[in-house]
Design a protein around this motif. Structure first.
Motif, PDB file in Angstrom:
ATOM      1  N   SER A  78      46.765  37.233  40.257  1.00 19.48           N
ATOM      2  CA  SER A  78      45.874  36.091  40.038  1.00 19.48           C
ATOM      3  C   SER A  78      44.775  36.016  41.101  1.00 19.48           C
ATOM      4  O   SER A  78      43.784  35.318  40.907  1.00 19.48           O
ATOM      5  CB  SER A  78      46.681  34.789  40.017  1.00 19.48           C
ATOM      6  OG  SER A  78      47.426  34.641  41.212  1.00 19.48           O
ATOM      7  N   ASN A  79      44.923  36.733  42.212  1.00 17.24           N
ATOM      8  CA  ASN A  79      43.884  36.758  43.248  1.00 17.24           C
ATOM      9  C   ASN A  79      42.809  37.808  42.977  1.00 17.24           C
ATOM     10  O   ASN A  79      41.801  37.835  43.684  1.00 17.24           O
ATOM     11  CB  ASN A  79      44.508  37.028  44.623  1.00 17.24           C
ATOM     12  CG  ASN A  79      45.393  35.884  45.063  1.00 17.24           C
ATOM     13  OD1 ASN A  79      45.014  34.729  44.952  1.00 17.24           O
ATOM     14  ND2 ASN A  79      46.579  36.196  45.534  1.00 17.24           N
ATOM     15  N   GLU A  80      43.020  38.673  42.002  1.00 15.32           N
ATOM     16  CA  GLU A  80      42.046  39.720  41.677  1.00 15.32           C
ATOM     17  C   GLU A  80      40.846  39.090  40.982  1.00 15.32           C
ATOM     18  O   GLU A  80      40.988  38.382  39.997  1.00 15.32           O
ATOM     19  CB  GLU A  80      42.663  40.774  40.753  1.00 15.32           C
ATOM     20  CG  GLU A  80      43.468  41.811  41.458  1.00 15.32           C
ATOM     21  CD  GLU A  80      42.622  42.681  42.372  1.00 15.32           C
ATOM     22  OE1 GLU A  80      41.803  43.478  41.900  1.00 15.32           O
ATOM     23  OE2 GLU A  80      42.807  42.552  43.588  1.00 15.32           O
ATOM     24  N   ARG A  81      39.658  39.381  41.502  1.00 17.91           N
ATOM     25  CA  ARG A  81      38.409  38.862  40.931  1.00 17.91           C
ATOM     26  C   ARG A  81      37.432  40.009  40.770  1.00 17.91           C
ATOM     27  O   ARG A  81      37.545  41.034  41.419  1.00 17.91           O
ATOM     28  CB  ARG A  81      37.789  37.808  41.866  1.00 17.91           C
ATOM     29  CG  ARG A  81      38.678  36.616  42.136  1.00 17.91           C
ATOM     30  CD  ARG A  81      38.659  35.646  40.961  1.00 17.91           C
ATOM     31  NE  ARG A  81      39.477  34.481  41.247  1.00 17.91           N
ATOM     32  CZ  ARG A  81      40.679  34.288  40.741  1.00 17.91           C
ATOM     33  NH1 ARG A  81      41.208  35.170  39.943  1.00 17.91           N
ATOM     34  NH2 ARG A  81      41.362  33.210  41.022  1.00 17.91           N
ATOM     35  N   GLY A  82      36.463  39.813  39.910  1.00 12.79           N
ATOM     36  CA  GLY A  82      35.398  40.794  39.764  1.00 12.79           C
ATOM     37  C   GLY A  82      35.414  41.475  38.423  1.00 12.79           C
ATOM     38  O   GLY A  82      36.168  41.114  37.512  1.00 12.79           O
ATOM     39  N   ASP A 110      38.406  41.735  34.828  1.00 20.73           N
ATOM     40  CA  ASP A 110      37.812  41.188  33.606  1.00 20.73           C
ATOM     41  C   ASP A 110      37.734  42.267  32.519  1.00 20.73           C
ATOM     42  O   ASP A 110      38.048  42.017  31.358  1.00 20.73           O
ATOM     43  CB  ASP A 110      36.412  40.635  33.874  1.00 20.73           C
ATOM     44  CG  ASP A 110      36.426  39.417  34.788  1.00 20.73           C
ATOM     45  OD1 ASP A 110      37.507  38.796  34.938  1.00 20.73           O
ATOM     46  OD2 ASP A 110      35.371  39.100  35.356  1.00 20.73           O
ATOM     47  N   ARG A 156      48.395  36.834  34.055  1.00 23.12           N
ATOM     48  CA  ARG A 156      47.963  36.751  35.457  1.00 23.12           C
ATOM     49  C   ARG A 156      49.045  36.004  36.205  1.00 23.12           C
ATOM     50  O   ARG A 156      49.521  34.964  35.768  1.00 23.12           O
ATOM     51  CB  ARG A 156      46.638  36.019  35.565  1.00 23.12           C
ATOM     52  CG  ARG A 156      45.468  36.891  35.151  1.00 23.12           C
ATOM     53  CD  ARG A 156      44.227  36.375  35.854  1.00 23.12           C
ATOM     54  NE  ARG A 156      43.094  37.234  35.599  1.00 23.12           N
ATOM     55  CZ  ARG A 156      42.447  37.885  36.552  1.00 23.12           C
ATOM     56  NH1 ARG A 156      42.825  37.772  37.795  1.00 23.12           N
ATOM     57  NH2 ARG A 156      41.409  38.637  36.257  1.00 23.12           N
ATOM     58  N   ASP A 192      48.058  45.085  42.836  1.00 22.82           N
ATOM     59  CA  ASP A 192      47.087  44.258  42.123  1.00 22.82           C
ATOM     60  C   ASP A 192      47.399  44.186  40.631  1.00 22.82           C
ATOM     61  O   ASP A 192      46.974  43.265  39.950  1.00 22.82           O
ATOM     62  CB  ASP A 192      45.679  44.825  42.310  1.00 22.82           C
ATOM     63  CG  ASP A 192      45.244  44.794  43.771  1.00 22.82           C
ATOM     64  OD1 ASP A 192      45.575  43.811  44.463  1.00 22.82           O
ATOM     65  OD2 ASP A 192      44.579  45.745  44.210  1.00 22.82           O
TER      66      ASP A 192
END
Length: 72
Positions: free
Chosen positions: A9-13, A17, A36, A43
């Motif tokens: 859930s901390n993965e962004r970018g 996506d 998530r 990750d």
């Protein structure tokens, strides 16, 4: 239903996506179940595999700092 793929859930970018879009695409019938969740290791989790996502810069920095050895 058990999720075939879990994304931290901390993965962004753009990468997480894109993974979510790919898993939900019409190419797979039924779509790949994803969730998530806060992961303590890695990750992504796919079955019994834990995957750590790194950019080239992060990878080099992890080698130089010794952090990569602790992650393996």
């Amino acid at each position: 239903m058990k999720h075939a793929l879990v994304i931290d859930s901390n993965e962004r970018g753009p990468l997480p996506d894109a993974v979510e879009r790919w898993a939900a695409s019409s190419t797979y019938n039924p779509p790949i179940p994803i969730a998530r969740d806060e992961l303590m290791v890695g990750d992504y989790i796919c079955g019994d595999w834990y995957i750590e996502s790194k950019t080239v810069g992060d990878f080099i920095e992890s080698i130089q700092s010794g952090h990569l050895g602790r992650q393996l």
